[in-house]
Structure formats: C-alpha cells, structure tokens
Design an enzyme around this catalytic site. Structure first.
Site, short mmCIF file in Angstrom:
data_model
loop_
_atom_site.label_atom_id
_atom_site.label_comp_id
_atom_site.label_asym_id
_atom_site.label_seq_id
_atom_site.Cartn_x
_atom_site.Cartn_y
_atom_site.Cartn_z
N ALA A 1 33.34 42.69 42.12
CA ALA A 1 32.75 43.57 42.20
C ALA A 1 33.12 44.57 41.19
O ALA A 1 34.22 44.71 40.54
CB ALA A 1 32.86 44.32 43.57
N GLY B 1 33.67 39.51 44.87
CA GLY B 1 32.37 39.59 45.11
C GLY B 1 31.71 38.35 44.59
O GLY B 1 30.67 37.98 45.09
N GLU C 1 32.23 35.37 46.69
CA GLU C 1 31.48 35.75 47.97
C GLU C 1 29.99 35.35 47.60
O GLU C 1 29.07 34.73 48.41
CB GLU C 1 31.58 37.21 48.28
CG GLU C 1 33.09 37.38 49.13
CD GLU C 1 33.30 38.86 49.52
OE1 GLU C 1 33.49 39.17 50.31
OE2 GLU C 1 33.27 39.46 48.47
N GLU D 1 41.07 40.79 46.81
CA GLU D 1 40.80 41.95 47.41
C GLU D 1 42.23 42.56 48.05
O GLU D 1 42.52 43.89 48.03
CB GLU D 1 39.92 42.26 48.38
CG GLU D 1 38.47 41.90 47.81
CD GLU D 1 37.71 40.60 47.62
OE1 GLU D 1 36.85 40.39 47.58
OE2 GLU D 1 38.74 39.66 47.71
#
Length: 260
Positions: free
Chosen positions: A66, A112, A115, A135
């Site tokens: 992200a 992300g 994910e 993360e």
C-alpha cells in the site's frame, strides 16, 4: 474508460488489468483501489469477458504494498475506515466476483499487494516473485484481509510465521505452501495465465459463477456451504447452459454455451 493508474486490454474473452504505477512499484493508493473496483466491475458486466487477469506493470513488482505516504498520519478512526472501505470496495469485491479473476504475480507482492493477489480466485507467479505481509514491521497489521485469507490458503502456523516475522517467501516456497498454483518464467507468466483462462472460457460462465459462490460459502461464518452447493446445483438444471452442455455431451460435440 480512461484510468490514471491502470491499463485495461480486452481480447479473446480475456480482460487483462495492469496496475501501472511503475515509479511506486505499483503500490496501492486509494485512487488505484477505486479504479480497480471500476475496471473489475466493468469487465464483470461485459458479456464477452469470461476471465479477468490482474497483474502489475514492469518486471519488478505485482504490487509492492500500500502507499504508506497516504495513511502514515491517520487516526484510529481513519485507519479503521481505510481498511473497511478497502475491503468492501476491492478485496471482498474481487473474491465474490462472478467472473474468475487470476492474479499474475510478477515480482514483489507485499502487504496490500499480496492481499490483492489472495483476494483473486487463484494465483500464478513468475519465478522472481517475492511474497509477504510486512505490516508488523511498521507497527500495524494487515488490514485488507491478510490475516484471514493467508491462513485459509497456507494454514494457521505458516500464516502466523509469515505475519510475525514480516518476512518474504519466494515463488517456489509459495508454490510449496499452496499460496500459488503455478510458477513459471516472467516471459511465460501472462501466456500461461492466458492458456488457463482460455480453458476456463470454454466452460459455462453461469456454472462457474455458481461454483465461485458455493466455494466461498465454505469460508463464511454462519453459512452452510453444503446447502449453498445443493441450491446452486439445483438451479443449474434450469439454465440454458445446462441444456446446451448436456445436449452437446449426448451428441458428442463441443458445447457452445449461451451464458444464461
């Protein structure tokens, strides 16, 4: 439709969506998430599209994570809203899409990015791919479904280790874990995905959509996946695709599914 962060190409019943932020290693920001939602929604509505492939531009990254600069100063409420909106708009949306979505993982799929790949119906990786959920090294946890989908795919123990160490695994380890279905060279990644997509596109899109719903039901709290399967199986008998598929089988010819 024109996008700032995506390239979209439709050909031979396959729509390929390429995340195109090479200077950011295709990192997901809120604009890209919104654009992905719109592109996937449009492809799903397109009757000519039987399979969607999602990949990243360049040779280094599928999606390297992200865009941290967007949320580094968020409050608790803003962080929760970011995760909630993102899951609804993109990650859960992909998982429940009626058109099959293949992630062509070319390079880094981190945070992300992993994910996003896990939300797709299955994954194919290039041999230079690296995957992980880093993360906790930033003082946060995966917020786009990573803590839920990773254990489903690789098992609780392996998921715990990957999340707690914030480490990366390579493509062959991901294959061994069951995180990806196939590993190939970078040059052959999209051709292999297209070959698989072509096989899928020859089958009933109506039946495939029902199968996606039934498989997903097994992972929904409070839902009896067997009952969903039974209901979907029964409904199949009322479709034109069932009539065509069974007729073609009995007549010893290839089915030409109408998609309804």
């Amino acid at each position: 439709m024109q996008y700032n962060n995506l390239l979209v190409e439709a050909q031979d019943s396959i729509t390929t969506i390429t995340i195109n932020r090479p200077k950011k290693l295709n990192a997901l920001n809120q604009e890209t998430i919104a654009e992905l939602h719109d592109a996937l929604k449009d492809a799903n509505k397109d009757k000519n599209t039987k399979v969607i492939i999602v990949t990243g531009s360049g040779e280094k990254a599928f999606v390297a994570g992200a865009d941290i600069s967007e949320f580094a100063h968020f409050s608790v409420k803003e962080g929760a809203n970011l995760a909630g909106k993102g899951q609804e708009l993109l990650f859960d949306f992909i998982e429940n899409l009626s058109t099959p979505v293949i992630a062509a993982v070319n390079g880094f799929a981190l945070g992300g990015g992993l994910e996003l790949a896990m939300a797709c119906h299955f994954r194919v990786a290039s041999d230079n791919a690296k995957m992980g959920l880093p993360e906790v090294s930033l003082g946060v946890i995966p917020g786009y479904g990573g803590t839920q989908r990773l254990p489903q795919l690789v098992g609780k123990g392996r998921a715990m280790e990957m999340i707690m160490t914030a480490g990366m695994i390579d493509a062959h380890q991901a294959l061994n874990y069951g995180l990806v279905n196939h590993v190939t060279t970078l040059a052959e990644l999209l051709p292999l995905c297209e070959k698989i997509a072509s096989k899928i596109s020859r089958n009933s899109s109506v039946a495939i959509a029902a199968a996606i719903k039934a498989v997903n039901a097994n992972f929904e709290d409070g839902t009896d996946g067997y009952k969903v399967e039974i209901k979907a199986f029964g409904k199949s008998f009322g479709t034109s695709d069932f009539e065509e598929g069974t007729t073609a089988f009995l007549e010893k010819r290839k089915a030409d599914f109408p998609g309804k």
